[in-house]
Design a protein around this motif. Structure first.
Motif, PDB file in Angstrom:
ATOM      1  N   VAL B 187     -25.778  16.691   9.786  1.00 53.68           N
ATOM      2  CA  VAL B 187     -25.258  15.756   8.771  1.00 53.68           C
ATOM      3  C   VAL B 187     -23.729  15.835   8.776  1.00 53.68           C
ATOM      4  O   VAL B 187     -23.169  16.929   8.641  1.00 53.68           O
ATOM      5  CB  VAL B 187     -25.813  16.110   7.375  1.00 53.68           C
ATOM      6  N   PRO B 188     -23.061  14.691   8.949  1.00 55.79           N
ATOM      7  CA  PRO B 188     -21.592  14.727   9.035  1.00 55.79           C
ATOM      8  C   PRO B 188     -20.970  15.327   7.775  1.00 55.79           C
ATOM      9  O   PRO B 188     -21.433  15.064   6.658  1.00 55.79           O
ATOM     10  CB  PRO B 188     -21.205  13.243   9.157  1.00 55.79           C
ATOM     11  N   GLY B 189     -19.916  16.110   7.979  1.00 57.01           N
ATOM     12  CA  GLY B 189     -19.249  16.764   6.861  1.00 57.01           C
ATOM     13  C   GLY B 189     -18.753  15.786   5.803  1.00 57.01           C
ATOM     14  O   GLY B 189     -18.723  16.111   4.610  1.00 57.01           O
ATOM     15  N   THR B 190     -18.414  14.582   6.225  1.00 60.24           N
ATOM     16  CA  THR B 190     -17.909  13.583   5.265  1.00 60.24           C
ATOM     17  C   THR B 190     -18.948  13.237   4.202  1.00 60.24           C
ATOM     18  O   THR B 190     -18.604  12.735   3.128  1.00 60.24           O
ATOM     19  CB  THR B 190     -17.512  12.282   6.001  1.00 60.24           C
ATOM     20  N   PHE B 191     -20.201  13.526   4.481  1.00 55.79           N
ATOM     21  CA  PHE B 191     -21.258  13.285   3.494  1.00 55.79           C
ATOM     22  C   PHE B 191     -20.976  14.016   2.190  1.00 55.79           C
ATOM     23  O   PHE B 191     -21.412  13.591   1.121  1.00 55.79           O
ATOM     24  CB  PHE B 191     -22.609  13.730   4.060  1.00 55.79           C
TER      25      PHE B 191
END
Lengths: 253, 253, 253
Positions: B187-191
């Motif tokens: 899951v991308p960190g920007t989430f």
């Protein structure tokens, strides 16, 4: 080049590297520092299987349960390679294999007055390896004969026995178990020629060429990378499946 | 420079080092020999995260559950780097990341006639890496096209999937668990932007920037060093706390 | 030469090696990446025991439970050596021992804008070590004073206490347990002079010079390679036999 091998784990190998770097510009290449702890014979097997892959180098190896006793300090020479370690048999099989048909010249070294009685890797063997490397590099490997700290010696040996093969029945023993759990016996790989299955201590197992020839978790017997019969499990541990460890007797038929 | 990576533990990497030193003066730098054993996909993740930190080099990597079968021997070229390993997907994500927008050129190599069917790290890949390194060094990386042992190939790939993110709800999976027990998701960190807590498979956990933001032993979610959401425990093991391992599904909301 | 030490295990040290190789041609020598995880004081002990064996070098060490917090980034200089790591005390005992009677000059370094808040080994300390090494190499170690990223600092220290010895009775503590299970106390080895046995927390044990002086599996007390009293077992684990771990109080009489 100086190769380093020991059963020290971490962090003691760092002190050997530091001592050598302080005394020599030699390139350092680690063999391993996870040799079986205190197990001279198994460690001798691993050194015999790995040191011959290297070009001529000074090979420092320390598995030394007798550290601080009067066991000798050994230096060897064979085929352009030099060997430095305790005189407990550890380096003898490797040196003999590297020597091939030529012999090995062995010397006892004056241990000097080590700073500790428990860490001769740092206090005796590492400085000696730096010295041997620099003598070989500057004056040639023949110069070891004339070195004032060395005198000719008969080394202590270890027994890496050969299996007995008779009429399709091999009696041998386990030389080592590797990190994967593969059981390396001393039965020559040629014993498997033409066989589709064998029994290992009574347990019938398929003979295959690759791990992937059997399902994951299934046992197999194959010719391992050392040229001996190995008792393995595809993606599992042969030592657990077969109940075998270093030194155990094994009968393959 | 030749970098070395494998799942061999000890002492088999020594034989690869020896074989290369015998054939090449290349500098050797170990990546790791503790890649997850036989786990091609997780190992491919770790190589993708570490090999791009290096300057142009020949990267040798061996995680090879199909050793001895007819799986191919792969050589790659991207952005001045070369890659050598089994054709099972292991090196593909690393090479693609290093290639960036440029492509990767892939080749199959003639494996020759290896001395063993179980240790191609020593018998196939290490000598091939020495050859590739020396070709690149002496004639440039373009010379790989003309090498008689290489022919163009489509590599086997592995799937490092992307997570699905919809309306504040992310469905992904665990790419790897590191040595500390940190659970690396895809899951991308920007989430995590703007969130103070999230649920991990229903379990509510604070979102923080550093491990030390929570008490020792407490769970946390953070943007890990790979840029993905990680499920961790400060000075403890996230894999045990969250019950998650490589390949497991994870839903973060 | 840059030495590398951490508690990272595998594979994170590879990213530090890669980052340094990308920025510097420095020779890399691993100290260990198995320092006790998150244990700054024990790790500081091990660095104090191993780094002084090296010739002048840049010593990079990362055991950093406060990563991502506002703990400082430390650079040190002593006796031709440079030190790079977190400002948590980790490198202070090693630098002071290397300094001997001379002092250590300490600096805080501007951490820049690291790519992650959890992996400063890769994003802060490795690039800084490459910079420090190249400054020292090209302009001499004195040039660190004038470097624009460095400013003088008082470092955070750790406590490696000395034992109290009175009338044949020593009260100290365990500094570290090594990989063999040997219990390293802070009681000076000279305490054992002239004694044939001692009690360790009430348990009577022979005082010997070498492990092999007692039977395999038997306990012993000896002067270890660090110059302190160690509580060990010949070919066994002293920590288990004596029930002692790092930081535990120990009374020897």
């Amino acid at each position: 080049m100086i190769t380093l091998a020991s059963d020290f784990g971490s962090p003691y190998p760092a002190a050997m590297r530091g001592v050598i770097c302080r005394r020599s510009g030699a390139r350092l290449v680690d063999v391993t520092h996870d040799l079986p702890r205190g197990a001279v014979r198994e460690s001798a097997f691993w050194l015999r299987e790995t040191l011959p892959t290297f070009p001529p180098a000074t090979h420092l190896a320390v598995v030394d349960p007798g550290v601080g006793t009067d066991r000798g300090v050994l230096v060897g020479r064979a085929n352009g390679h030099a060997f430095v370690g305790p005189d407990n048999g550890l380096l003898v099989p490797a040196a003999r294999r590297i020597a091939d048909d030529d012999g090995v010249d062995w010397f006892h070294a004056d241990p000097g007055d080590p700073a500790s009685s428990t860490f001769h890797g740092r206090d005796v063997f590492a400085p000696l390896a730096a010295t041997v490397h620099d003598v070989v590099r500057s004056r040639g490997i023949g110069a070891l004969d004339a070195h004032e700290r060395l005198s000719p010696a008969d080394p202590t040996t270890v027994d890496l026995p050969e299996a007995t093969v008779e009429a399709g029945d091999a009696s041998g023993e386990v030389l080592a178990v590797d990190d994967f759990g593969n059981v390396v016996t001393n039965v020559p790989g040629t014993f498997l020629d033409g066989r589709e299955t064998v029994t290992v201590n009574g347990d019938r197992v398929p003979v295959v060429e690759t791990f992937a020839s059997v399902a994951p978790g299934d046992p197999l017997v194959t010719v391992g990378s050392h040229g001996y019969v190995e008792c393995d499990v595809n993606r599992g541990r042969g030592d657990e499946r077969f109940g075998l460890g270093a030194g155990d007797a094994v009968r393959i038929a």
